[in-house]
Design a protein around this motif. Structure first.
Motif, PDB file in Angstrom:
ATOM      1  N   GLN A   1       0.849  -1.189   0.000  1.00 47.20           N
ATOM      2  CA  GLN A   1       0.000   0.000   0.000  1.00 47.20           C
ATOM      3  C   GLN A   1       0.890   1.246   0.000  1.00 47.20           C
ATOM      4  N   LEU A   2       0.631   2.128  -0.956  1.00 45.31           N
ATOM      5  CA  LEU A   2       1.422   3.335  -1.079  1.00 45.31           C
ATOM      6  C   LEU A   2       0.816   4.418  -0.204  1.00 45.31           C
ATOM      7  N   GLN A   3       1.607   4.992   0.691  1.00 47.41           N
ATOM      8  CA  GLN A   3       1.062   6.064   1.505  1.00 47.41           C
ATOM      9  C   GLN A   3       2.155   6.989   2.035  1.00 47.41           C
ATOM     10  N   LEU A   4       1.710   8.189   2.386  1.00 45.95           N
ATOM     11  CA  LEU A   4       2.542   9.179   3.041  1.00 45.95           C
ATOM     12  C   LEU A   4       1.935   9.451   4.410  1.00 45.95           C
ATOM     13  N   GLU A  30      12.609   8.606  -3.911  1.00 47.71           N
ATOM     14  CA  GLU A  30      13.557   8.983  -4.960  1.00 47.71           C
ATOM     15  C   GLU A  30      12.812   9.101  -6.279  1.00 47.71           C
ATOM     16  N   GLY A  31      13.080  10.169  -7.008  1.00 50.85           N
ATOM     17  CA  GLY A  31      12.384  10.385  -8.267  1.00 50.85           C
ATOM     18  C   GLY A  31      11.113  11.203  -8.111  1.00 50.85           C
ATOM     19  N   TYR A  32      10.793  11.547  -6.883  1.00 48.87           N
ATOM     20  CA  TYR A  32       9.612  12.372  -6.625  1.00 48.87           C
ATOM     21  C   TYR A  32      10.026  13.717  -6.024  1.00 48.87           C
ATOM     22  N   ALA A  33       9.396  14.775  -6.490  1.00 49.40           N
ATOM     23  CA  ALA A  33       9.432  16.037  -5.767  1.00 49.40           C
ATOM     24  C   ALA A  33       8.385  15.951  -4.659  1.00 49.40           C
ATOM     25  N   ILE A  34       8.661  16.574  -3.541  1.00 47.75           N
ATOM     26  CA  ILE A  34       7.753  16.521  -2.396  1.00 47.75           C
ATOM     27  C   ILE A  34       7.348  17.930  -2.005  1.00 47.75           C
ATOM     28  N   GLY A  35       6.061  18.091  -1.810  1.00 46.80           N
ATOM     29  CA  GLY A  35       5.551  19.395  -1.414  1.00 46.80           C
ATOM     30  C   GLY A  35       4.848  19.342  -0.068  1.00 46.80           C
ATOM     31  N   TRP A  36       4.862  20.473   0.602  1.00 44.57           N
ATOM     32  CA  TRP A  36       4.040  20.666   1.802  1.00 44.57           C
ATOM     33  C   TRP A  36       2.960  21.678   1.451  1.00 44.57           C
ATOM     34  N   PHE A  37       1.739  21.354   1.837  1.00 41.78           N
ATOM     35  CA  PHE A  37       0.585  22.200   1.604  1.00 41.78           C
ATOM     36  C   PHE A  37      -0.129  22.399   2.931  1.00 41.78           C
ATOM     37  N   ARG A  38      -0.966  23.416   2.991  1.00 40.73           N
ATOM     38  CA  ARG A  38      -1.740  23.610   4.204  1.00 40.73           C
ATOM     39  C   ARG A  38      -3.116  24.142   3.854  1.00 40.73           C
ATOM     40  N   GLN A  39      -4.053  23.851   4.747  1.00 35.02           N
ATOM     41  CA  GLN A  39      -5.413  24.339   4.569  1.00 35.02           C
ATOM     42  C   GLN A  39      -5.960  24.768   5.913  1.00 35.02           C
ATOM     43  N   ALA A  40      -6.295  26.036   5.998  1.00 25.13           N
ATOM     44  CA  ALA A  40      -6.912  26.589   7.200  1.00 25.13           C
ATOM     45  C   ALA A  40      -8.426  26.537   7.047  1.00 25.13           C
ATOM     46  N   PRO A  41      -9.161  26.538   8.156  1.00 24.45           N
ATOM     47  CA  PRO A  41     -10.624  26.483   8.076  1.00 24.45           C
ATOM     48  C   PRO A  41     -11.178  27.619   7.218  1.00 24.45           C
ATOM     49  N   GLY A  42     -12.041  27.262   6.280  1.00 25.00           N
ATOM     50  CA  GLY A  42     -12.676  28.263   5.437  1.00 25.00           C
ATOM     51  C   GLY A  42     -11.800  28.810   4.333  1.00 25.00           C
ATOM     52  N   LYS A  43     -10.604  28.268   4.188  1.00 23.39           N
ATOM     53  CA  LYS A  43      -9.692  28.759   3.159  1.00 23.39           C
ATOM     54  C   LYS A  43      -9.309  27.634   2.204  1.00 23.39           C
ATOM     55  N   GLU A  44      -8.846  28.022   1.029  1.00 22.91           N
ATOM     56  CA  GLU A  44      -8.393  27.048   0.057  1.00 22.91           C
ATOM     57  C   GLU A  44      -7.024  26.504   0.467  1.00 22.91           C
ATOM     58  N   ARG A  45      -6.741  25.299  -0.016  1.00 24.73           N
ATOM     59  CA  ARG A  45      -5.422  24.724   0.223  1.00 24.73           C
ATOM     60  C   ARG A  45      -4.374  25.539  -0.512  1.00 24.73           C
ATOM     61  N   LYS A 100       5.671  12.977  -9.269  1.00 26.99           N
ATOM     62  CA  LYS A 100       6.765  12.505 -10.115  1.00 26.99           C
ATOM     63  C   LYS A 100       7.575  13.697 -10.619  1.00 26.99           C
ATOM     64  N   SER A 101       8.878  13.607 -10.452  1.00 28.53           N
ATOM     65  CA  SER A 101       9.729  14.714 -10.843  1.00 28.53           C
ATOM     66  C   SER A 101       9.631  14.982 -12.334  1.00 28.53           C
ATOM     67  N   ARG A 102       9.467  16.254 -12.679  1.00 28.94           N
ATOM     68  CA  ARG A 102       9.444  16.657 -14.076  1.00 28.94           C
ATOM     69  C   ARG A 102       9.900  18.097 -14.164  1.00 28.94           C
ATOM     70  N   PHE A 103      10.102  18.567 -15.374  1.00 30.73           N
ATOM     71  CA  PHE A 103      10.646  19.895 -15.626  1.00 30.73           C
ATOM     72  C   PHE A 103       9.823  20.984 -14.948  1.00 30.73           C
ATOM     73  N   LEU A 104      10.501  21.841 -14.196  1.00 26.08           N
ATOM     74  CA  LEU A 104       9.917  23.013 -13.524  1.00 26.08           C
ATOM     75  C   LEU A 104       8.930  22.654 -12.419  1.00 26.08           C
ATOM     76  N   ALA A 113      -0.099  16.648  -7.472  1.00 25.18           N
ATOM     77  CA  ALA A 113       0.600  15.563  -6.792  1.00 25.18           C
ATOM     78  C   ALA A 113      -0.059  14.211  -7.078  1.00 25.18           C
ATOM     79  N   ASP A 114       0.761  13.164  -7.001  1.00 26.67           N
ATOM     80  CA  ASP A 114       0.273  11.801  -7.229  1.00 26.67           C
ATOM     81  C   ASP A 114      -0.201  11.147  -5.939  1.00 26.67           C
ATOM     82  N   TYR A 115       0.446  11.470  -4.835  1.00 25.73           N
ATOM     83  CA  TYR A 115       0.100  10.878  -3.544  1.00 25.73           C
ATOM     84  C   TYR A 115       0.016  11.969  -2.486  1.00 25.73           C
ATOM     85  N   TRP A 116      -0.931  11.760  -1.542  1.00 27.81           N
ATOM     86  CA  TRP A 116      -1.144  12.713  -0.456  1.00 27.81           C
ATOM     87  C   TRP A 116      -1.137  11.995   0.878  1.00 27.81           C
TER      88      TRP A 116
END
Length: 126
Positions: A1-4, A30-45, A100-104, A113-116
């Motif tokens: 099972q793939l998970q973060l 490896e091979g993936y860029a990783i991002g951090w995102f956040r979502q506050a109540p009533g706001k967009e991610r 998945k890592s790609r240009f820019l 993103a592919d996985y969350w």
């Protein structure tokens, strides 16, 4: 099972620090860029930070530049977000995501993103 899985969230006073961790299981980061995102109540991610697959390139939202630092340890299959000088407006659920890592991709803040992860709550309050 793939998970973060994120961890490290909690309640902190303004000016304090937290370090979030994002561990992958079922696949290698490896091979993936990783991002951090956040979502506050009533706001967009919103995108907070993104790091390239090798760790050599990073990107930050203007609201966190100079306060947050993203890093990764591919040997541990883990990405970190060190958060310093926290403000009440940083309060949100924080998610990590793998793409998945790609240009820019770092300049595009790890969009599509592919996985969350399931998220970890960060509350900044006195």
């Amino acid at each position: 099972q793939l998970q973060l899985v994120e961890s490290g969230g909690g309640l902190v006073q303004p000016g304090g620090s937290l370090r979030l961790s994002c561990v992958a299981s079922g696949f290698t980061l490896e091979g993936y860029a990783i991002g951090w995102f956040r979502q506050a109540p009533g706001k967009e991610r919103e995108g907070v930070s993104c790091i390239g697959s090798s760790g050599g390139s990073t990107n930050y939202a203007d609201s966190v530049k100079g306060r947050f630092t993203i890093s990764r340890d591919n040997a541990k299959n883990t990405v970190y977000l060190q958060m310093n000088s926290l403000k009440p407006e940083d309060t949100a659920v924080y998610y990590c995501a793998a793409v998945k890592s790609r240009f820019l991709i770092v300049q595009r803040m790890c969009a599509r993103a592919d996985y969350w992860g399931q998220g970890t709550q960060v509350t900044v309050s006195s």
